[in-house]
Design a protein around this motif. Structure first.
Motif: not given
Length: 280
Positions: A16-18, A35-38, A52-53, A142-144
């Motif tokens: 909710n903060q984000l 968004e983190a991944f390997f 978003p973003k 959408d890509l930021f």
């Protein structure tokens, strides 16, 4: 000069903060969501839907991995180059999430990288994408793509330990050794040698024990602090944290940070390297 945000974000950020922060007029100037991944092969999932973003972040980009350390850390130069390319500067507060069950499997490693390279303004989204979805907050395809910028690292070499450091610490016991593998793996007995398969003098704090499994969220700081205390871990002592491949242990480091730990370091080789090298 970027307009400054009115408050400092906590290390552990709730969904909710984000959601509210994304509404800020100067969001792009003050924040970056990743968004983190390997590896880059999961980029397709990100392209279909994400917060978003958000920007896709490969937590293994530039890592010089090998058989001992298959999930190694990148060099200072490669990290600076990659983060700059993504449009993240030293002025941005970085908010990290991932797609794992509790939202920390890769987020913890990404958080550790930013901290290790001197970036203090970094938070993890509690519950990750799963809880974001559960909260019915917006997703987008959408890509930021922010403009490339300049990120300058300030590498803290004391946040990384190697095999020789572990061997030395087994003798001196100067630092607390924490193993984040699950208890079954930690307590497994070698069929021939009859000894438990973990680094001598280690304390076992399983990765799964860090979470409120009912809600798939990280436990609150007071619960985490109690978890360390119940395992006789003095948070005022320096600690070395390991697991199997040096990934889940990063979330344990984050939990220690929330609990008030004064000094912690990661052993990237972890049990995968240690058990191979002691045979040589």
């Amino acid at each position: 000069m970027f307009p400054k945000s009115n408050f400092v974000l906590p290390p552990l950020l709730e969904a909710n903060q984000l959601h509210e922060i994304l509404k800020e007029k100067n969001f792009d100037q003050n924040y970056r969501v990743i968004e983190a991944f390997f590896s880059d092969k999961f980029h397709q999932n990100f392209d279909q839907e994400h917060v978003p973003k958000a920007i896709y972040f490969d937590a293994l980009h530039g890592a010089d991995s090998n058989d001992y350390i298959p999930k190694n850390i990148p060099s200072v130069e490669k990290f600076e180059e990659y983060v700059s390319f993504l449009g993240i500067s030293n002025e941005h507060h970085v908010i990290i999430y991932d797609r794992s069950e509790n939202g920390f499997l890769v987020s913890g490693r990404a958080w550790y990288l930013f901290k290790m390279f001197g970036h203090e303004k970094v938070s993890i989204l509690n519950g990750g994408l799963s809880f974001w979805k559960k909260s019915k907050f917006d997703l987008t395809n959408d890509l930021f793509s922010p403009t490339k910028t300049k990120f300058k690292a300030n590498y803290n070499k004391n946040m990384i330990r190697n095999f020789e450091d572990i061997q030395n610490n087994i003798k001196t016991k100067e630092m607390v050794l924490i193993d984040s593998r699950e208890s079954e793996s930690f307590n497994k007995v070698h069929p021939e040698k009859g000894i438990k398969e973990h680094i001598p003098n280690s304390v076992n704090i399983p990765y799964s024990s860090l979470f409120d499994l009912e809600n798939a969220l990280l436990k609150n700081p007071s619960e985490l602090k109690k978890l360390f205390e119940n395992n006789d871990v003095d948070l005022n002592r320096p600690m070395i944290i390991s697991c199997m491949f040096g990934v889940r242990s990063c979330t344990t480091a984050f939990a220690a940070h929330l609990s008030g730990a004064k000094s912690f370091s990661l052993y990237p080789g972890s049990w995968n390297e240690y058990h191979q090298k002691i045979k040589e």
